[in-house]
Design a protein around this motif. Structure first.
Motif, PDB file in Angstrom:
ATOM      1  N   PRO A  72      65.058 -31.822  27.382  1.00 44.80           N
ATOM      2  CA  PRO A  72      64.605 -31.077  26.198  1.00 44.80           C
ATOM      3  C   PRO A  72      64.833 -29.579  26.369  1.00 44.80           C
ATOM      4  O   PRO A  72      65.103 -29.096  27.470  1.00 44.80           O
ATOM      5  N   SER A  73      64.712 -28.842  25.292  1.00 40.52           N
ATOM      6  CA  SER A  73      64.832 -27.397  25.340  1.00 40.52           C
ATOM      7  C   SER A  73      63.512 -26.790  25.815  1.00 40.52           C
ATOM      8  O   SER A  73      62.436 -27.315  25.530  1.00 40.52           O
ATOM      9  N   TRP A  74      63.595 -25.684  26.521  1.00 40.29           N
ATOM     10  CA  TRP A  74      62.386 -25.020  26.997  1.00 40.29           C
ATOM     11  C   TRP A  74      61.552 -24.473  25.838  1.00 40.29           C
ATOM     12  O   TRP A  74      60.357 -24.210  26.004  1.00 40.29           O
TER      13      TRP A  74
ATOM     14  N   ALA B 152      56.010 -27.326  32.595  1.00 41.39           N
ATOM     15  CA  ALA B 152      57.256 -28.041  32.314  1.00 41.39           C
ATOM     16  C   ALA B 152      58.228 -27.157  31.544  1.00 41.39           C
ATOM     17  O   ALA B 152      59.431 -27.126  31.830  1.00 41.39           O
ATOM     18  N   ARG B 153      57.721 -26.396  30.606  1.00 41.80           N
ATOM     19  CA  ARG B 153      58.582 -25.502  29.824  1.00 41.80           C
ATOM     20  C   ARG B 153      59.128 -24.373  30.694  1.00 41.80           C
ATOM     21  O   ARG B 153      60.278 -23.953  30.532  1.00 41.80           O
ATOM     22  N   ALA B 154      58.304 -23.892  31.633  1.00 38.49           N
ATOM     23  CA  ALA B 154      58.777 -22.862  32.559  1.00 38.49           C
ATOM     24  C   ALA B 154      59.908 -23.407  33.425  1.00 38.49           C
ATOM     25  O   ALA B 154      60.886 -22.702  33.713  1.00 38.49           O
ATOM     26  N   ALA B 155      59.794 -24.671  33.835  1.00 36.51           N
ATOM     27  CA  ALA B 155      60.843 -25.300  34.635  1.00 36.51           C
ATOM     28  C   ALA B 155      62.141 -25.393  33.834  1.00 36.51           C
ATOM     29  O   ALA B 155      63.228 -25.087  34.340  1.00 36.51           O
ATOM     30  N   LEU B 156      62.028 -25.790  32.590  1.00 39.94           N
ATOM     31  CA  LEU B 156      63.205 -25.893  31.727  1.00 39.94           C
ATOM     32  C   LEU B 156      63.824 -24.517  31.480  1.00 39.94           C
ATOM     33  O   LEU B 156      65.048 -24.375  31.435  1.00 39.94           O
ATOM     34  N   TRP B 157      62.980 -23.511  31.346  1.00 39.71           N
ATOM     35  CA  TRP B 157      63.469 -22.138  31.138  1.00 39.71           C
ATOM     36  C   TRP B 157      64.273 -21.673  32.346  1.00 39.71           C
ATOM     37  O   TRP B 157      65.335 -21.050  32.200  1.00 39.71           O
ATOM     38  N   LEU B 158      63.780 -21.983  33.543  1.00 40.55           N
ATOM     39  CA  LEU B 158      64.504 -21.617  34.760  1.00 40.55           C
ATOM     40  C   LEU B 158      65.891 -22.250  34.792  1.00 40.55           C
ATOM     41  O   LEU B 158      66.878 -21.598  35.151  1.00 40.55           O
TER      42      LEU B 158
ATOM     43  N   VAL C 104      67.966 -19.162  33.398  1.00 35.70           N
ATOM     44  CA  VAL C 104      68.164 -18.408  34.629  1.00 35.70           C
ATOM     45  C   VAL C 104      69.299 -18.998  35.467  1.00 35.70           C
ATOM     46  O   VAL C 104      70.303 -18.330  35.737  1.00 35.70           O
ATOM     47  N   GLY C 105      69.125 -20.235  35.888  1.00 38.21           N
ATOM     48  CA  GLY C 105      70.145 -20.886  36.707  1.00 38.21           C
ATOM     49  C   GLY C 105      69.820 -20.787  38.190  1.00 38.21           C
ATOM     50  O   GLY C 105      69.314 -19.765  38.659  1.00 38.21           O
ATOM     51  N   GLU C 106      70.099 -21.837  38.930  1.00 41.68           N
ATOM     52  CA  GLU C 106      69.796 -21.865  40.362  1.00 41.68           C
ATOM     53  C   GLU C 106      70.547 -20.764  41.105  1.00 41.68           C
ATOM     54  O   GLU C 106      71.729 -20.513  40.867  1.00 41.68           O
ATOM     55  N   GLY C 107      69.819 -20.097  41.994  1.00 37.68           N
ATOM     56  CA  GLY C 107      70.412 -19.029  42.784  1.00 37.68           C
ATOM     57  C   GLY C 107      70.361 -17.672  42.117  1.00 37.68           C
ATOM     58  O   GLY C 107      70.666 -16.659  42.757  1.00 37.68           O
TER      59      GLY C 107
ATOM     60  N   ARG D 270      61.342 -31.761  41.227  1.00 38.69           N
ATOM     61  CA  ARG D 270      61.150 -32.913  40.348  1.00 38.69           C
ATOM     62  C   ARG D 270      61.232 -32.510  38.888  1.00 38.69           C
ATOM     63  O   ARG D 270      60.913 -31.386  38.509  1.00 38.69           O
ATOM     64  N   ASP D 271      61.679 -33.444  38.059  1.00 39.20           N
ATOM     65  CA  ASP D 271      61.776 -33.208  36.611  1.00 39.20           C
ATOM     66  C   ASP D 271      60.381 -33.318  35.997  1.00 39.20           C
ATOM     67  O   ASP D 271      59.995 -34.365  35.454  1.00 39.20           O
ATOM     68  N   VAL D 272      59.627 -32.246  36.070  1.00 35.95           N
ATOM     69  CA  VAL D 272      58.220 -32.276  35.669  1.00 35.95           C
ATOM     70  C   VAL D 272      58.013 -32.471  34.163  1.00 35.95           C
ATOM     71  O   VAL D 272      56.883 -32.708  33.730  1.00 35.95           O
TER      72      VAL D 272
END
Length: 236
Positions: free
Chosen positions: A4-6, A20-26, A30-33, A86-88
């Motif tokens: 889903p979208s953040w 969960a929304r913060a995780a999706l926003w990251l 943002v993107g890993e790294g 984990r996909d929270v």
């Protein structure tokens, strides 16, 4: 399952919480790294109080988010999204970890008594004022991850003050590494350490006391001490 979208508050018929929304926003913004700031995070979620605290909760689910304490390249308000966990946002993936279950009053009292009512991170006692403030310390009981000889990780109870508990420093313990370093000590060093452990208190030698005093001196005074050490104690 489609991610889903953040910006959504519900997905697949269930509500998306702020963590969960913060995780999706990251992941999506943002993107890993990559580096982001606390201000940008708050700007993305203006209606959610303490969104940065909600984001920190992701660490309990395997997400790694570094601060300036872990990554010296970062500034105080910067964070680095190191890796996702984990996909929270998926139902059942954000259950409270077993090591986060509540601690009973009896357990709390027993742990504090065994720890001598001392914070096992900074050593302060309950009700004692911090050196840099008039605020008095409040003790809690935390769970500290400890890696055992067989590689398993247990979360053991330890006394910790609120200030230390708010820090982001990883205090996990790798017991086999610690024991290996102890076994590598010279007999005299091991004897000294054994005495400290037995009395649960470190004693300082005269040299260590003098070193501590020296380190508090201004540069000019430190030079005077250095000059005195270079002298053989006799007049020319």
């Amino acid at each position: 399952m489609t991610m889903p979208s953040w910006q959504e508050t519900t997905a697949g018929g269930h509500k998306l919480g702020s963590m969960a929304r913060a995780a999706l926003w990251l992941i999506q913004e943002v993107g890993e790294g990559e580096i982001f700031t606390v201000a940008k995070l708050r700007e993305a979620f203006p209606d959610i109080a303490q969104i940065d605290r909600r984001m920190r909760g992701l660490r309990d689910y395997g997400w790694e988010i570094a601060t300036a304490r872990e990554d010296p390249e970062l500034r105080s308000q910067e964070r680095r999204f190191v890796t996702r966990g984990r996909d929270v946002w998926v139902p059942g993936q954000a259950k409270t970890p077993s090591h986060k279950s509540s601690i009973t009053s009896a357990q709390r009292a027993k742990v504090m008594q065994e720890d001598g009512y001392l914070c096992r991170t900074c050593g302060i006692t309950g009700g004692e004022a911090y050196d840099d403030d008039i605020v008095q310390a409040v003790l809690n009981v935390a769970r500290r991850p400890v890696t055992q000889e067989d590689g398993s990780v247990t979360h053991q109870l330890v006394t910790e003050c609120q200030r230390c508990g708010r820090g982001n420093v990883d205090r996990s313990v790798h017991l086999p590494e610690l024991i290996a370093k102890i076994e590598a000590l010279a007999p005299l060093e091991r004897s000294v350490l054994s005495g400290w452990v037995k009395h649960d208190k470190r004693t300082y030698s005269q040299l260590e006391v003098l070193w501590g005093l020296y380190r508090t001196l201004p540069e000019e005074s430190r030079q005077a001490v250095a000059d005195a050490l270079e002298s053989d104690g006799t007049d020319d």
